[in-house]
Design a protein around this motif. Structure first.
Motif, PDB file in Angstrom:
ATOM      1  N   SER A  37       0.817  -1.213   0.000  1.00  0.00           N
ATOM      2  CA  SER A  37       0.000   0.000   0.000  1.00  0.00           C
ATOM      3  C   SER A  37       0.855   1.269   0.000  1.00  0.00           C
ATOM      4  O   SER A  37       0.420   2.303  -0.495  1.00  0.00           O
ATOM      5  CB  SER A  37      -0.954   0.001   1.184  1.00  0.00           C
ATOM      6  N   VAL A  38       2.061   1.229   0.549  1.00  0.00           N
ATOM      7  CA  VAL A  38       2.905   2.431   0.600  1.00  0.00           C
ATOM      8  C   VAL A  38       4.044   2.390  -0.415  1.00  0.00           C
ATOM      9  O   VAL A  38       4.910   3.263  -0.411  1.00  0.00           O
ATOM     10  CB  VAL A  38       3.492   2.651   2.018  1.00  0.00           C
ATOM     11  N   HIS A  39       4.015   1.401  -1.304  1.00  0.00           N
ATOM     12  CA  HIS A  39       5.097   1.257  -2.277  1.00  0.00           C
ATOM     13  C   HIS A  39       5.216   2.475  -3.193  1.00  0.00           C
ATOM     14  O   HIS A  39       6.306   2.985  -3.423  1.00  0.00           O
ATOM     15  CB  HIS A  39       4.891  -0.007  -3.111  1.00  0.00           C
ATOM     16  N   ASP A  40       4.096   2.971  -3.695  1.00  0.00           N
ATOM     17  CA  ASP A  40       4.126   4.082  -4.645  1.00  0.00           C
ATOM     18  C   ASP A  40       3.799   5.425  -3.992  1.00  0.00           C
ATOM     19  O   ASP A  40       3.399   6.369  -4.654  1.00  0.00           O
ATOM     20  CB  ASP A  40       3.163   3.811  -5.798  1.00  0.00           C
ATOM     21  N   LEU A  41       3.988   5.508  -2.698  1.00  0.00           N
ATOM     22  CA  LEU A  41       3.688   6.733  -1.960  1.00  0.00           C
ATOM     23  C   LEU A  41       4.800   7.757  -2.164  1.00  0.00           C
ATOM     24  O   LEU A  41       5.985   7.425  -2.137  1.00  0.00           O
ATOM     25  CB  LEU A  41       3.545   6.401  -0.484  1.00  0.00           C
ATOM     26  N   ASP A  42       4.397   9.011  -2.398  1.00  0.00           N
ATOM     27  CA  ASP A  42       5.376  10.090  -2.557  1.00  0.00           C
ATOM     28  C   ASP A  42       5.715  10.627  -1.174  1.00  0.00           C
ATOM     29  O   ASP A  42       4.912  11.327  -0.549  1.00  0.00           O
ATOM     30  CB  ASP A  42       4.789  11.188  -3.453  1.00  0.00           C
ATOM     31  N   SER A  47       5.765  14.382   3.849  1.00  0.00           N
ATOM     32  CA  SER A  47       6.466  15.300   4.746  1.00  0.00           C
ATOM     33  C   SER A  47       5.844  16.693   4.699  1.00  0.00           C
ATOM     34  O   SER A  47       5.723  17.360   5.731  1.00  0.00           O
ATOM     35  CB  SER A  47       7.952  15.368   4.390  1.00  0.00           C
ATOM     36  N   GLU A  48       5.417  17.146   3.512  1.00  0.00           N
ATOM     37  CA  GLU A  48       4.761  18.453   3.410  1.00  0.00           C
ATOM     38  C   GLU A  48       3.420  18.448   4.145  1.00  0.00           C
ATOM     39  O   GLU A  48       3.064  19.430   4.801  1.00  0.00           O
ATOM     40  CB  GLU A  48       4.575  18.823   1.944  1.00  0.00           C
ATOM     41  N   LEU A  49       2.687  17.350   4.019  1.00  0.00           N
ATOM     42  CA  LEU A  49       1.413  17.251   4.728  1.00  0.00           C
ATOM     43  C   LEU A  49       1.616  17.256   6.235  1.00  0.00           C
ATOM     44  O   LEU A  49       0.834  17.864   6.971  1.00  0.00           O
ATOM     45  CB  LEU A  49       0.664  15.987   4.312  1.00  0.00           C
ATOM     46  N   ASP A  52       2.125  20.761   7.223  1.00  0.00           N
ATOM     47  CA  ASP A  52       0.854  21.489   7.203  1.00  0.00           C
ATOM     48  C   ASP A  52       0.013  21.156   8.436  1.00  0.00           C
ATOM     49  O   ASP A  52      -0.617  22.047   9.021  1.00  0.00           O
ATOM     50  CB  ASP A  52       0.064  21.148   5.936  1.00  0.00           C
ATOM     51  N   VAL A  53       0.014  19.905   8.833  1.00  0.00           N
ATOM     52  CA  VAL A  53      -0.741  19.506  10.021  1.00  0.00           C
ATOM     53  C   VAL A  53      -0.172  20.186  11.258  1.00  0.00           C
ATOM     54  O   VAL A  53      -0.915  20.663  12.128  1.00  0.00           O
ATOM     55  CB  VAL A  53      -0.740  17.965  10.176  1.00  0.00           C
ATOM     56  N   ALA A  54       1.149  20.277  11.352  1.00  0.00           N
ATOM     57  CA  ALA A  54       1.774  20.935  12.500  1.00  0.00           C
ATOM     58  C   ALA A  54       1.398  22.417  12.537  1.00  0.00           C
ATOM     59  O   ALA A  54       1.115  22.967  13.602  1.00  0.00           O
ATOM     60  CB  ALA A  54       3.286  20.769  12.444  1.00  0.00           C
TER      61      ALA A  54
END
Length: 102
Positions: A37-42, A47-49, A52-54
């Protein structure tokens, strides 16, 4: 009775071994599913998200602190107003003292 003690213990041990193997296979399947499920994750976007959450969390805390400060000020104003009304009521009940010379 010795038969159940000897072979019963062996059967319980073998059952525990099979349970451990089943748990290991289940865990490996879950890890493999997660890796797929996380193989093609950017990861740059992740890290940018997270940044943004912080930022949103910090803004939310700041807003909440401002709301708490406003509420505290309004409670202080209400307390002062109630105190003034109480003093006005008490001053209405007090009669004037006359100056008496002796």
């Amino acid at each position: 009775m010795q038969f159940f003690g000897t072979y019963g213990g062996l059967l319980c041990g073998f059952g525990g071994f099979l349970t451990a193997i089943a748990a290991l296979l289940y865990t490996r399947a879950r890890v493999a599913e997660f890796e797929r499920s996380v193989h093609d994750l950017d990861w740059q976007q992740v890290s940018e998200l997270s940044l943004d959450v912080a930022k949103l969390k910090k803004a939310s805390q700041k807003w909440q602190n401002n709301m708490n400060a406003q509420e505290k000020v309004s409670q202080k104003d209400l307390l002062e107003r109630a105190l003034m009304e109480r003093m006005m009521q008490q001053s209405g009940n007090v009669s004037q003292m006359r100056k008496v010379e002796m």
